[in-house]
Design a protein around this motif. Sequence first.
Motif, mmCIF file in Angstrom:
data_model
loop_
_atom_site.group_PDB
_atom_site.id
_atom_site.type_symbol
_atom_site.label_atom_id
_atom_site.label_comp_id
_atom_site.label_asym_id
_atom_site.label_seq_id
_atom_site.Cartn_x
_atom_site.Cartn_y
_atom_site.Cartn_z
ATOM 1 N N PRO A 26 0.790 -1.243 0.000
ATOM 2 C CA PRO A 26 0.000 0.000 0.000
ATOM 3 C C PRO A 26 0.817 1.286 0.000
ATOM 4 N N ARG A 27 1.980 1.283 0.629
ATOM 5 C CA ARG A 27 2.802 2.506 0.629
ATOM 6 C C ARG A 27 3.300 2.797 -0.782
ATOM 7 N N LEU A 28 3.722 1.751 -1.470
ATOM 8 C CA LEU A 28 4.203 1.913 -2.838
ATOM 9 C C LEU A 28 3.060 2.314 -3.768
ATOM 10 N N LYS A 29 1.889 1.715 -3.561
ATOM 11 C CA LYS A 29 0.716 2.035 -4.374
ATOM 12 C C LYS A 29 0.330 3.503 -4.198
ATOM 13 N N ALA A 30 0.315 3.968 -2.954
ATOM 14 C CA ALA A 30 -0.039 5.366 -2.686
ATOM 15 C C ALA A 30 0.952 6.313 -3.342
ATOM 16 N N ALA A 31 2.236 5.960 -3.287
ATOM 17 C CA ALA A 31 3.264 6.809 -3.902
ATOM 18 C C ALA A 31 3.119 6.826 -5.418
ATOM 19 N N LEU A 32 2.846 5.651 -6.009
ATOM 20 C CA LEU A 32 2.663 5.575 -7.459
ATOM 21 C C LEU A 32 1.525 6.483 -7.911
ATOM 22 N N LEU A 33 0.403 6.427 -7.240
ATOM 23 C CA LEU A 33 -0.747 7.245 -7.620
ATOM 24 C C LEU A 33 -0.472 8.722 -7.398
ATOM 25 N N LEU A 34 0.219 9.045 -6.295
ATOM 26 C CA LEU A 34 0.556 10.448 -6.049
ATOM 27 C C LEU A 34 1.441 10.999 -7.158
ATOM 28 N N TRP A 35 2.479 10.250 -7.530
ATOM 29 C CA TRP A 35 3.381 10.730 -8.574
ATOM 30 C C TRP A 35 2.664 10.820 -9.923
#
Length: 383
Positions: free
Chosen positions: A279-288
């Motif tokens: 989830p941390r990586l997913k959140a970062a991907l969507l933010l970027w």
Amino acid sequence: MNNTSLLLDNERLDLLIRLLRVNDDIHDTGKLRIELLSDMSSFEAMMQAAARRHLLPAAIFNLRNKGILLPPQTAHVAGSSILAQLADLDDQFNQRRAILASALHEIIACLNNNGIQPLVLKGSISLISGKPEWRFQRDIDFAVEPAAADVAITALQARGFSVCEDMERRPHHLKPMERADVPALIEPHVKLAGIRAREVLPDEVLTGTVNGQSWQGVNYRATSNAGFLLHGLAHHYFQNRGFIYGTFSLKGLLEFAFVIAGLQEADISELNNLTEGHPRLKAALLLWCGVAKHLLGVSPPPGIVLSRAIEKYALIVSDRYQRGLTVSPFTGVREHIAMTLRHAPPTSLVRSTLPPILDGSRGPVWRDHEKQRRNASGLLTDV
């Protein structure tokens, strides 16, 4: 704790971002051209912003490619004009990349001769593919199996590379190496990323995207497009503590946007599979993806959906960056956790919240606050 703007009085980050936009219409480019040519101080301030972020080659590429100063495929311009200076810088950059590409080929061949097929990492892949043309290399990164590390170092020493004894060996890479005719350090990795990046993208997950490749008679390994994208994201946003300061690296974002714009349906499927359960990586991907959309004009490809919350947060982070601002570690970690929890199943709440809290509490975050927030923002020098 100092969180004042990182912008200098003599730089125009806003103009640089407009120049770097991937998808821009002729009208916007024309307006930028008029603005830059009518006031050379604005042009110089824009280039100052580029220099501080290792984006001079990207700025020159866009000036030429968009026809703002240098016509596409222009011949070398003699003299001391701004055109001549930019042409000289472009020549120097291209010559340097050619030397680095030759050195990388030699390194791979050397390792192949010793039974090693290195995994070429990060921007070093651009030395093989030639894309993106503007990618600035501070070093040449590749990984070998830990058991093969001594053989690799001995083999490279036989080719004239020497270990930089005064430099630090880190948990994820050996001491850098150098050779007088190669204008960059060589970084042999024994892990694919630093500890904070591996927390969100474990080596075993990234290794699953790796496949063998050949290049001009040598053999190397590389990650897939999705793996490359996530590896860069994990490096810039997590290893360099972007999430702790609520910021990002513009150089990293530009490369991210370049890759996102070229992803195919199979890449998107792999990307979603790789971030599932992280989830941390997913959140970062969507933010970027959201920030790339707002600042660089690159819309997320079909299959990547941005929620209203992500869109709103991306606007906040984009505006913050354009003003040269960061937030305190408390605020950055809180924002990151809030976005992460939107993608975390109840069974992983502790795993999703404890690591960022611990990262935000580390000594360097507080002892070297100014240095760390500059690094998180992609300002690697005080230029």
